[in-house]
Design an enzyme around this catalytic site. Structure first.
Site, PDB file in Angstrom:
ATOM      1  N   ASP A 110      -8.973 -10.543  11.400  1.00  0.00           N
ATOM      2  CA  ASP A 110      -8.989  -9.319  10.601  1.00  0.00           C
ATOM      3  C   ASP A 110     -10.390  -8.712  10.570  1.00  0.00           C
ATOM      4  O   ASP A 110     -10.573  -7.508  10.800  1.00  0.00           O
ATOM      5  CB  ASP A 110      -8.510  -9.631   9.182  1.00  0.00           C
ATOM      6  CG  ASP A 110      -8.609  -8.429   8.255  1.00  0.00           C
ATOM      7  OD1 ASP A 110      -7.695  -7.583   8.279  1.00  0.00           O
ATOM      8  OD2 ASP A 110      -9.602  -8.342   7.511  1.00  0.00           O
ATOM      9  N   GLY A 145      -1.870 -14.001  -4.280  1.00  0.00           N
ATOM     10  CA  GLY A 145      -1.593 -12.817  -3.472  1.00  0.00           C
ATOM     11  C   GLY A 145      -2.766 -12.333  -2.647  1.00  0.00           C
ATOM     12  O   GLY A 145      -2.700 -11.257  -2.043  1.00  0.00           O
ATOM     13  N   GLY A 202      -5.971  -5.095  -1.632  1.00  0.00           N
ATOM     14  CA  GLY A 202      -5.097  -4.801  -2.765  1.00  0.00           C
ATOM     15  C   GLY A 202      -4.407  -3.468  -2.607  1.00  0.00           C
ATOM     16  O   GLY A 202      -4.940  -2.541  -1.993  1.00  0.00           O
ATOM     17  N   GLU A 231     -10.009   5.704   6.625  1.00  0.00           N
ATOM     18  CA  GLU A 231     -10.950   5.037   5.725  1.00  0.00           C
ATOM     19  C   GLU A 231     -10.439   3.676   5.263  1.00  0.00           C
ATOM     20  O   GLU A 231     -11.204   2.715   5.132  1.00  0.00           O
ATOM     21  CB  GLU A 231     -11.221   5.919   4.504  1.00  0.00           C
ATOM     22  CG  GLU A 231     -12.307   5.395   3.580  1.00  0.00           C
ATOM     23  CD  GLU A 231     -13.678   5.373   4.239  1.00  0.00           C
ATOM     24  OE1 GLU A 231     -14.210   4.258   4.447  1.00  0.00           O
ATOM     25  OE2 GLU A 231     -14.207   6.450   4.547  1.00  0.00           O
ATOM     26  N   LYS A 240      -5.943  -1.399  11.080  1.00  0.00           N
ATOM     27  CA  LYS A 240      -7.173  -1.841  11.743  1.00  0.00           C
ATOM     28  C   LYS A 240      -6.925  -2.408  13.134  1.00  0.00           C
ATOM     29  O   LYS A 240      -7.699  -2.185  14.066  1.00  0.00           O
ATOM     30  CB  LYS A 240      -7.901  -2.864  10.864  1.00  0.00           C
ATOM     31  CG  LYS A 240      -7.115  -4.129  10.599  1.00  0.00           C
ATOM     32  CD  LYS A 240      -7.730  -4.983   9.516  1.00  0.00           C
ATOM     33  CE  LYS A 240      -7.480  -4.426   8.155  1.00  0.00           C
ATOM     34  NZ  LYS A 240      -6.086  -4.573   7.667  1.00  0.00           N
ATOM     35  N   ARG A 262      12.029  -0.572   7.127  1.00  0.00           N
ATOM     36  CA  ARG A 262      13.015  -1.409   7.802  1.00  0.00           C
ATOM     37  C   ARG A 262      14.299  -1.563   6.996  1.00  0.00           C
ATOM     38  O   ARG A 262      15.390  -1.538   7.545  1.00  0.00           O
ATOM     39  CB  ARG A 262      12.399  -2.786   8.089  1.00  0.00           C
ATOM     40  CG  ARG A 262      13.263  -3.694   8.947  1.00  0.00           C
ATOM     41  CD  ARG A 262      12.505  -4.956   9.306  1.00  0.00           C
ATOM     42  NE  ARG A 262      11.299  -4.638  10.075  1.00  0.00           N
ATOM     43  CZ  ARG A 262      10.380  -5.540  10.411  1.00  0.00           C
ATOM     44  NH1 ARG A 262      10.478  -6.785   9.991  1.00  0.00           N
ATOM     45  NH2 ARG A 262       9.330  -5.180  11.126  1.00  0.00           N
ATOM     46  N   LYS A 283     -12.091  -5.025  12.249  1.00  0.00           N
ATOM     47  CA  LYS A 283     -12.950  -4.093  11.515  1.00  0.00           C
ATOM     48  C   LYS A 283     -14.313  -3.963  12.187  1.00  0.00           C
ATOM     49  O   LYS A 283     -14.887  -2.871  12.231  1.00  0.00           O
ATOM     50  CB  LYS A 283     -13.100  -4.579  10.074  1.00  0.00           C
ATOM     51  CG  LYS A 283     -11.790  -4.577   9.306  1.00  0.00           C
ATOM     52  CD  LYS A 283     -11.903  -5.284   7.970  1.00  0.00           C
ATOM     53  CE  LYS A 283     -10.570  -5.339   7.247  1.00  0.00           C
ATOM     54  NZ  LYS A 283     -10.630  -6.102   5.989  1.00  0.00           N
ATOM     55  N   VAL A 339       0.828  -1.210   0.000  1.00  0.00           N
ATOM     56  CA  VAL A 339       0.000   0.000   0.000  1.00  0.00           C
ATOM     57  C   VAL A 339       0.861   1.259   0.000  1.00  0.00           C
ATOM     58  O   VAL A 339       0.631   2.188  -0.778  1.00  0.00           O
ATOM     59  CB  VAL A 339      -0.965   0.013   1.203  1.00  0.00           C
ATOM     60  CG1 VAL A 339      -1.799   1.288   1.209  1.00  0.00           C
ATOM     61  CG2 VAL A 339      -1.872  -1.212   1.177  1.00  0.00           C
ATOM     62  N   GLY A 359     -11.028  -1.650   2.581  1.00  0.00           N
ATOM     63  CA  GLY A 359     -10.194  -1.248   1.444  1.00  0.00           C
ATOM     64  C   GLY A 359     -10.682   0.031   0.796  1.00  0.00           C
ATOM     65  O   GLY A 359     -10.738   1.092   1.426  1.00  0.00           O
TER      66      GLY A 359
END
Length: 460
Positions: free
Chosen positions: A228, A214, A329, A156, A132, A74, A232, A43, A161
């Site tokens: 996850d 992916g 994505g 957002e 999140k 890193r 949310k 991202v 996403g």
């Protein structure tokens, strides 16, 4: 409170290069708004690309230029994106956090993300984040800090996403009373379940396919175990009901026990299985849940395929609203991040902030014992005479009414009454108390003819 930097007081340079502090609300349209990035992965790299490639157009929308002044990661030596100026790369996360007008936090996790975000806010920087887990655990603390220091916190991209769900809950519906939000908020699990449904794949095969494309991480635990989606759900519940809801308040079930048999049995009933995040403000308090559910195939959520997400919001005046789009994505998530960056930058130019996040209620959390639904429970058994009677009696002893029983009677060369063949037994209940249902299932699993873990699915 730390020293306020130029996100609260705008800067201008005189001819000698000295910094002149301008009062809040007064700005020099030629002075760049400093953007610092923490993280330059899937991202973060796309955010950097958009900031670089669309620099002039973004300036026209904002009224002042955006300038990346630091990118902390890193391993700077491994960053090879052609649009990223390598001189901006550093490992000094604290410096980037405290020397920005807008800090974009995309490193994920709880620490050091929490400390860095708080340091940025206290230094006078506004923060945009897609984290999140951070907000589900420490959201109220972060929201309060932003309000106390007169800066923005926008997120957002943390839920859904590219789908604009946070902004409607935070702003568009703030004059209404939201009573529930339910939806598919994890693209990985939706892709896996969709592949199992449309192609007849087993869970492990569908998971490996998702990893190859992916859609799933090398360690998919956070997705397939529902963590996850639970993060949310906590964020959504806090925004929708104006009350603190943390990840610790969310009851979570994943999809690892879902089999091809479960999928086939659901299809035979014209239903599909989806992992849902459901938050409700009901008579017993706030409930936040994540669980696999049976959904009628004519329901809009049944047609959400692949890695897409969708959410239904119900409010008293607005009634039902649906939000749909790509839930994961790099580019779609970067779109949501950029929307927040532009919004925050406009606030800086105008000398103010957006609406703060109101947590004025402290609503009770509804206990599991208040939850009711119809359930479909799938057991794996070693078949022998008397099993149906034993299971039926256990359900009756717990006052859980059975609506129907289906046993997978595969062709066998053995004579009727053969004992020991493994079969699938599925029990569908009427509406019942969830606590009693789970106690019932636990007692059934004590029988020596039950193999492995059962699958428990709620009817939507």
């Amino acid at each position: 409170m730390g020293q306020v930097n130029s996100s609260a007081q705008r800067r201008a340079q005189d001819e000698d290069g000295q910094v002149e502090v301008l009062p809040k609300g007064i700005h020099d349209s030629s002075t760049p708004i400093r953007v610092g990035l923490l993280g330059v992965g899937t991202v973060g790299s796309q955010v950097a690309r958009i900031l670089t490639e669309q620099k002039e157009e973004l300036q026209q929308r904002i009224g002042q230029p955006l300038e990346i002044t630091g990118i902390a990661c890193r391993n700077p030596e491994k960053v090879a994106f052609p649009w990223i100026d390598k001189t901006l790369l550093t490992t000094d996360t604290k410096y980037v956090a405290t020397h920005s007008d807008i800090l974009v936090e995309l490193i994920g996790g709880l620490e050091p993300a929490r400390s860095l975000v708080l340091k940025a806010l206290e230094s006078g920087a506004s923060v945009v984040t897609a984290n999140k887990a951070l907000l589900a655990k420490y959201g109220p603390e972060i929201y309060r800090t932003a309000e106390e220091d007169g800066v923005d916190i926008y997120f957002e991209a943390a839920v859904g996403g590219a789908i604009p769900l946070v902004r409607p809950l935070r702003e568009s519906l703030v004059g209404d009373k939201v009573t529930s939000v339910l939806g598919i908020l994890n693209g990985t699990t939706n892709y896996i379940l969709d592949e199992m449904t449309t192609k007849g794949l087993d869970f492990e095969v569908a998971l490996k396919d998702a990893q190859a494309k992916g859609y799933a991480e090398a360690d998919p635990t956070g997705d397939v175990e529902g963590e996850d989606a639970a993060n949310k759900a906590a964020i959504v519940a806090s925004l929708a009901f104006h009350t603190p809801v943390s990840i610790d308040d969310v009851t979570t079930e994943g999809i690892t026990n879902i089999t091809a048999d479960d999928i086939a049995l659901a299809q035979a009933e014209h239903k599909v299985i989806k992992l849902l995040a459901v938050v409700v403000n009901g008579e017993h308090g706030v409930s936040a849940r994540v669980y696999p559910a049976l959904i009628p195939d004519n329901h809009p959520l049944a047609s959400v395929h692949g890695s897409y997400n969708a959410a239904f919001v119900h409010a008293q005046a607005a009634d039902d609203l649906m939000f749909y789009g790509r839930g994961a994505g790099g580019a779609p998530t970067a779109s949501a991040v950029m929307g927040d960056i532009v919004t925050v930058a406009r606030h800086i130019v105008q000398g103010g902030t957006g609406p703060q996040i109101s947590m004025y209620q402290n609503l009770p959390k509804a206990p599991l014992s208040t939850s009711r639904a119809a359930f479909a429970v799938r057991f794996r058994i070693c078949d022998r005479p008397g099993i149906l009677a034993a299971i039926s009696k256990t359900f009756a002893d717990h006052n859980v009414s059975i609506n129907g029983i289906n046993q997978d009677l595969k062709p066998t060369p053995h004579d009727p009454g053969y004992s020991g063949e493994q079969q699938t037994l599925r029990v569908v209940t009427h509406q019942c108390n969830e606590t009693k249902l789970r106690e019932t299932v636990e007692d059934v699993c004590k029988f020596d003819f039950v193999i492995g873990e059962p699958s428990i699915l709620r009817e939507m």
